[in-house]
Enzyme design. Sequence first.
Site, short mmCIF file in Angstrom:
data_model
loop_
_atom_site.label_atom_id
_atom_site.label_comp_id
_atom_site.label_asym_id
_atom_site.label_seq_id
_atom_site.Cartn_x
_atom_site.Cartn_y
_atom_site.Cartn_z
N LYS A 180 0.83 -1.20 0.00
CA LYS A 180 0.00 0.00 0.00
C LYS A 180 0.87 1.25 0.00
CE LYS A 180 -1.84 -1.42 3.77
NZ LYS A 180 -2.68 -1.65 4.99
N THR A 212 -8.51 9.12 9.84
CA THR A 212 -8.04 7.94 9.11
C THR A 212 -7.75 6.76 10.03
OG1 THR A 212 -5.76 8.76 9.23
CG2 THR A 212 -7.04 9.36 7.27
N GLY A 214 -7.83 3.41 11.66
CA GLY A 214 -8.39 2.12 11.27
C GLY A 214 -8.45 1.86 9.78
N THR A 215 -7.77 2.67 8.97
CA THR A 215 -7.86 2.46 7.52
C THR A 215 -7.26 1.11 7.09
OG1 THR A 215 -5.84 3.77 7.27
CG2 THR A 215 -7.91 4.90 6.88
N GLY A 216 -6.10 0.76 7.65
CA GLY A 216 -5.48 -0.51 7.27
C GLY A 216 -6.30 -1.70 7.70
N CYS A 217 -6.82 -1.65 8.93
CA CYS A 217 -7.69 -2.73 9.42
C CYS A 217 -8.92 -2.87 8.53
CB CYS A 217 -8.14 -2.44 10.86
SG CYS A 217 -6.82 -2.20 12.05
#
Length: 270
Positions: A180, A212, A214-217
């Site tokens: 990413k 932003t 928690g975006t990866g989760c």
Amino acid sequence: MTTHAVIPNVLTIAGSDSGGGAGIQADLKAFSALGAFGASAITALTAQNTHGVTAVHAPPAAFMTAQLDAVFGDLRIDAVKLGMLANAEIVRAVAAALRRYQPRYVVLDTVMISKSGHALLLPDAVAALRDELLPLATLITPNLPEAAALLGEPEARDEDAMRRQASALRALGANGVLIKGGHLGGDESPDWLFDANGETRISARRVATRHTHGTGCTLSAAIAALIPRTGNVEEAVRGAKDYLVGALEQADRLSVGTGIGPVHHFHRWW
């Protein structure tokens, strides 16, 4: 008699975020928003809010195994999402359960450091994650610092370096890599998908919001929710990225905490 399509059952194996924006809480929200039933096995409790993580408590590895045996022993699990794994003992317990139960799809979000800079994976666990879990994952979803840590290299500064690191991660045993590029900056957020079908650039415009958390989760959970329906990694990634963009676009409508707030998982409904 009316017949119904089977709703996917998706298991998240991750840490709990007491502030509700990331981890188990974000995963279950994303599963629900995308039409999947969510189950959970908690690897750690965090004392956390929109300003950061102040404490972490991880259960014994034996309790981790008990949670996983309880879920896999009863539920049909169509996909697994892995998030925060805390320490080497928990990594090994999770890897052993995955080898034992062999779920069809495993999405590994290689969580190492929280957005506020708190370590979510102890240093001795990085090698265990790389050696034990990478070969079991259908897809891993590292950001640029995580990819660099897994490889022991400097962080990628451009897309050519991203592609080289994605290829190197596949060489370590990962079946698929979604690296990413959100840390690159610029007007878009470019990701590169490397799997058995080749290399694919998947990009989206960058959303102007500070919320932003928690975006990866959320992205990895969304992929896990969608992949049992599509059976296609690229299609699931594209759908998950579209969902995340919508969640970021509507994040400012929420009023959660005074720091970096969460994305709006249920933006399509309220």
